[in-house]
Design a protein around this motif. Structure first.
Motif, PDB file in Angstrom:
ATOM      1  N   GLU A 540       0.773  -1.072   0.336  1.00 14.28           N
ATOM      2  CA  GLU A 540      -0.061  -0.109   0.081  1.00 14.28           C
ATOM      3  C   GLU A 540       0.669   1.428   0.543  1.00 14.28           C
ATOM      4  O   GLU A 540       2.017   1.376   0.780  1.00 14.28           O
ATOM      5  N   GLU A 542       0.540   5.406   0.851  1.00 12.55           N
ATOM      6  CA  GLU A 542      -0.982   6.274   1.098  1.00 12.55           C
ATOM      7  C   GLU A 542      -0.216   8.038   1.554  1.00 12.55           C
ATOM      8  O   GLU A 542       1.001   8.303   1.667  1.00 12.55           O
ATOM      9  N   GLU A 544       0.793  11.268   3.063  1.00 17.07           N
ATOM     10  CA  GLU A 544       0.624  11.347   4.345  1.00 17.07           C
ATOM     11  C   GLU A 544       0.998  13.408   4.004  1.00 17.07           C
ATOM     12  O   GLU A 544      -0.168  13.570   4.796  1.00 17.07           O
ATOM     13  N   SER A 550       3.683   7.369   2.683  1.00 17.66           N
ATOM     14  CA  SER A 550       3.926   5.886   3.602  1.00 17.66           C
ATOM     15  C   SER A 550       3.946   4.698   2.870  1.00 17.66           C
ATOM     16  O   SER A 550       2.763   4.959   1.919  1.00 17.66           O
ATOM     17  N   THR A 552       4.081   0.879   2.701  1.00 18.28           N
ATOM     18  CA  THR A 552       3.597  -0.539   3.944  1.00 18.28           C
ATOM     19  C   THR A 552       4.469  -1.908   3.396  1.00 18.28           C
ATOM     20  O   THR A 552       3.769  -1.799   1.360  1.00 18.28           O
ATOM     21  N   SER A 590       6.153   2.535  12.184  1.00 21.78           N
ATOM     22  CA  SER A 590       5.803   1.220  12.354  1.00 21.78           C
ATOM     23  C   SER A 590       6.144   0.163  13.842  1.00 21.78           C
ATOM     24  O   SER A 590       7.411  -0.185  13.464  1.00 21.78           O
ATOM     25  N   SER A 598       3.953  -6.803   8.211  1.00 24.25           N
ATOM     26  CA  SER A 598       4.068  -5.694   7.226  1.00 24.25           C
ATOM     27  C   SER A 598       4.838  -4.784   8.081  1.00 24.25           C
ATOM     28  O   SER A 598       4.843  -4.289   9.960  1.00 24.25           O
ATOM     29  N   ARG A 600       6.107   0.213   7.801  1.00 25.15           N
ATOM     30  CA  ARG A 600       6.159   1.207   7.332  1.00 25.15           C
ATOM     31  C   ARG A 600       6.878   2.333   6.929  1.00 25.15           C
ATOM     32  O   ARG A 600       7.725   1.846   7.921  1.00 25.15           O
ATOM     33  N   THR A 602       8.039   5.518   5.894  1.00 25.46           N
ATOM     34  CA  THR A 602       7.157   7.434   6.078  1.00 25.46           C
ATOM     35  C   THR A 602       8.193   8.092   4.770  1.00 25.46           C
ATOM     36  O   THR A 602       9.795   8.212   5.914  1.00 25.46           O
ATOM     37  N   THR A 654       9.171  10.298  12.204  1.00 27.64           N
ATOM     38  CA  THR A 654       8.901   9.246  11.824  1.00 27.64           C
ATOM     39  C   THR A 654       9.403   8.069  12.838  1.00 27.64           C
ATOM     40  O   THR A 654       9.054   6.665  13.014  1.00 27.64           O
TER      41      THR A 654
END
Length: 867
Positions: A540, A542, A544, A550, A552, A590, A598, A600, A602, A654
């Motif tokens: 994924e 995203e 931000e 970000s 994933t 994360s 998973s 993440r 960023t 982060t």
């Protein structure tokens, strides 16, 4: 001039699969000092790849490894490669029908699993059902065992060999028959015989000339299906060489062994020619291991022994070779219905006629490397056209002849014929081809130093099985043969030859112990925070903020993450930016948790960066990317302190997202004050997460500070300075402080915090060593770096990292983290000035001895390094 002399416990000729396997085992089991010598500039033997560029594409081509068997025994493919590479290879399954045999008037896809194959063949040939069952369940395993027994007998000391050989031949009677004879004895249908024999291209000898033991071994090897290394076969060689070097092995490219020295019947070392300096030197060694094949080994021995052994090997005949057509495509061949399975194209069912056909007219093996490798971003394939190397004898031994019009015309004819045959079976194929080049048996002779271009080594014949030189133990004390000729053809066969060679050298045949050690390596799990290297899939992406995304990442196979990380650690991404790989480090944003599936990252797109814009613009969901890690000591867990202050700016928050996620998962009572600074409200990261952290952590005091707020902003504004810290964290002198953010913020905090009474040891931060921008590179003064051991030079700029300089010039430098944490790129400065930070993976003793890390070192003048 007198030759210089070096010494080692073991000198190993070549860096192919057998040589690398023997080296790893001898380092592990006996701590041998090892020097490995490769005649060419590329290490790794037939695992290596090469690249070509054109029309905006970068194609990668495999030289010899196109698939491996999904075996389940103790010497299974995955176990063996895991051991050799330190568990740095991941596997992609080929389609369930991994081999497609197409003979023009019919075809069959060979399914993974002998039970499925039995069902398939029984359906096609119901009257032969008992014979099919007997062949698959009894004959294949028995012949494979027979080959192993004979190989073991061949590797015994001479005093035992004469006793064991007759017994082994009796036990391996089936293995010594020809494949054609076994097929005729089992089956009535010519079509069924042809279907079960078509894989002879995997070892290079037609059924009438092949010992059935070799055919059975190949068939059993692929009994569970087939796999391919994610990231390409070159990873196997490069990662194994990395492991050998990390254990102290000296691996040299461009150093060709010209003679094996023998004194009173014992090998005492080798004479070497260094291509770069055009000089020779001697290495004296207690043991010499040859991984370059029996014929090339015999050529290196002195008279009269060398010619005697060469004559003995000539009686075995010549093995088949091939031409390989390397094709770069404009788009995926899946548009024509291909799915990554190998396609074997024959013009009929007569394998003997096919083996004797003119180049381009015989069997074609089509390997879709880019469909097998999910990490590939361009599409390429290799077409192997099996052929008799004698067809090219008229051009052999004469470099000028290979530029002759008739040789070039013959190459063009063969390439055109191969394309014509594929196009006939799969219309539209030729329209996809953007790049093509043909290698002939002469190419394999030049680049692989394969005798007659026969890259499978000695013929897989019954005569070979009983020849005393097809063994790891040679009639010269202290000289051992590793690789295909010591066991069986193929990549894994070569590795098995390396195991046998090491087992013989270790005494009382330690092979069973070595195989148990290899199998045991499969069960090892990484400790929390222990670095890993491999591929993750983008699940994924995203947005931000306008400049931050970000990503994933998950395991390609959907399993839990292959490593665990601590809050605050980072990963290094290996970005494939044509024509080179660039390393950049990004903090994990994360928490890990139990059996995490998973993580993440960023990442901000830096305007003058080379990697982060590529990640933002080119990386897509579903893509695979190579990562290494986790790395970094700037971590936090509840046991570290009762009070914590987090000071972050921009994307520098982060690591604190990972820390706060972890504290939330643990329901920790740590008292945390977080000060997160951003330029504008649009730049604020993790807005939803902030709400969740504040709800879950009653002892969290979180402040968002905006330096250029809009009128509707009611929160803190300005910059993180002395006044703000004293107001929001009045007891900061008694707390542990983590700082991360832009260079200006970090420098300001390093000056400010001690003045507020914060102890130096209580301040924690991580600062990555960024590469210079293109503009900065253009301004810098030029430097020349000499990589003395490789005899290579590279041009760079003052302030540019030594690793970047090496990579731009294609110089072989091991790399994993690129952030000074792993120590893989360790080397010693011989001359010149270099800037190198403290606090890396080097010890104080290593720093005092002049060692540096290439990823951290920045030359300040012309430089010479021992690499």
């Amino acid at each position: 001039m007198r030759d210089s002399i070096e010494d080692a416990d073991t000198v190993i000729i070549g860096t192919g699969m057998g040589a690398m396997t023997a080296a790893r085992l001898l380092q592990d089991q006996r701590r041998d000092s090892i020097i490995m010598l490769e005649a060419h500039t590329t290490l790794g033997g037939m695992t290596h790849e090469f690249q070509r560029h054109g029309d905006g594409h970068q194609w990668s081509f495999a030289s010899g490894l196109h698939y491996l068997g999904k075996t389940e025994d103790r010497f299974a493919t995955a176990n063996t490669i895991r051991y050799l590479t330190g568990d740095r290879i991941q596997w992609q399954d080929l389609p369930e029908r991994y081999d497609v045999f197409d003979w023009g008037s019919g075809h069959i896809g060979i399914p993974a699993g002998h039970m499925r194959l039995e069902d398939e063949l029984t359906r096609r040939f119901p009257t032969e059902s008992p014979a099919i069952r007997r062949y698959l369940r009894r004959s294949l395993p028995a012949a494979a065992r027979g080959l192993t027994i004979i190989n073991i007998a061949n590797s015994l000391p001479e005093r035992l060999r004469s006793i064991a050989r007759p017994l082994a031949r009796m036990a391996g009677k089936l293995a010594l028959k020809t494949t054609k004879d076994v097929m005729q004895a089992h089956f009535q249908s010519p079509e069924l015989r042809a279907i079960l024999a078509f894989q002879w291209g995997d070892y290079g000898q037609s059924p009438a000339n092949t010992a059935f033991g070799f055919h059975a071994t190949i068939a059993m090897h692929y009994a569970g299906g087939a796999i391919f290394p994610i990231g390409g076969p070159a990873r196997i060689g490069t990662k194994t060489i990395d492991m050998i070097r990390q254990a102290g092995g000296d691996v040299r490219a461009g150093h060709r062994v010209t003679d094996i020295m023998v004194d009173d019947g014992r090998a005492t070392g080798v004479r070497v020619h260094d291509k770069a300096s055009n000089s020779s030197y001697l290495i004296e060694a207690a043991n010499v291991v040859s991984g370059i094949g029996a014929r090339r080994t015999a050529e290196l021995l002195p008279e009269p022994l060398g010619p005697i052994l060469q004559a003995e090997l000539v009686t075995l005949g010549r093995n088949i070779s091939c031409c390989i057509l390397f094709l770069g495509l404009s788009t995926s061949p899946s548009t024509l219905g291909f799915d990554g399975a190998n396609h074997w194209l024959f013009e009929g069912l007569d394998h003997e006629a096919a083996a004797g056909a003119m180049p381009g007219e015989g069997p074609l093996y089509v390997s879709f490397g880019s469909l097998k490798d999910p990490a590939s971003r361009t599409h390429s394939l290799e077409v192997m056209a099996l052929t008799d190397p004698a067809h090219f004898d008229r051009w052999a031994g004469d470099d000028d002849a290979r530029n002759a019009p008739d040789y070039m015309a013959e190459k063009e004819r063969i390439a055109a014929r191969i394309l014509e045959r594929i196009e006939k079976r799969h219309p539209g194929f030729q329209e996809l081809v953007l790049h093509q080049e043909l290698a002939t048996p002469l190419t394999f002779g030049t680049y692989q130093r394969a005798a007659d271009g026969a890259f499978y080594g000695l013929p897989a014949s019954p005569e070979r099985m009983v020849n005393r030189l097809a063994s790891p133990r040679w009639p010269v004390e202290g000289l051992y043969l590793a690789g295909q000729d010591a066991m069986t053809p193929g990549i894994l066969g070569a590795a098995a030859g390396g195991v046998r060679a090491a087992g013989v050298m270790l005494g009382r045949d330690a092979t069973p112990k070595l195989m148990a050690s290899i199998a045991k390596s499969a069960g090892r799990k990484l400790r929390a925070g222990e670095p890993w290297n491999g591929f993750l899939k983008v699940a994924e992406i995203e947005l931000e903020s306008p400049t931050v995304k970000s990503f994933t990442l998950v395991s390609p196979d959907g399993a839990p993450m292959p490593f665990q990380w601590k809050p605050g650690q980072f990963l290094t991404l290996h970005a494939q930016l044509s024509p080179k790989t660039m390393l950049r480090s990004y903090t994990i944003s994360s928490a890990c948790g139990d059996a995490a599936t998973s993580l993440r990252l960023t990442i901000k797109a830096q305007p003058d960066g080379r990697v982060s814009p590529w990640l933002h613009d080119e990386l897509k969901e579903g893509d695979l990317i190579e990562v290494a890690g986790p790395f970094g000591a700037c971590t936090f867990e509840p046991s570290d302190a009762d009070q914590l202050v987090l000071i972050g700016g921009g994307v520098g928050v982060t690591p604190f997202a990972s820390i706060l996620d972890d504290l939330t998962k643990r329901r920790a009572n740590t008292r945390v004050t977080a000060l997160f600074g951003f330029r504008t409200q649009n730049d604020i990261l993790f807005k939803e997460e902030m709400v969740r952290w504040c709800e879950a952590l009653p002892n969290l005091d979180l402040h968002v500070i905006v330096s250029e707020p809009d009128e509707d902003w009611s929160g803190e504004h300005g910059r993180i300075d002395r006044a703000l810290l004293l107001r929001l964290v009045p007891d900061i002198a008694q707390t542990r402080v983590h700082v991360c953010g832009p260079e200006g913020l970090m420098d300001a905090m390093f000056d400010l915090l001690p003045s507020l009474g914060v102890a130096k040891q209580a301040i924690h931060s991580e600062k990555f060593n960024e590469s210079l921008s293109e503009a900065e590179l253009a301004k810098g003064a030029s430097v020349t770096v000499t990589f003395a051991r490789q005899g290579r030079t590279a041009e760079g700029k003052v302030g540019q990292s030594l690793l970047d300089i090496a990579q731009a010039a294609g110089v072989d430098v091991p790399m994993v983290c690129g952030a000074g944490s792993c120590g893989a790129c360790r080397m010693r400065v011989l001359a010149g000035a270099v800037k190198h930070p403290k606090g890396t993976a080097l010890s104080a003793t290593e720093e005092a001895d002049g060692y540096i890390l290439a990823c951290q070192a920045r030359p300040q003048s012309d430089l010479s390094v021992d690499a």
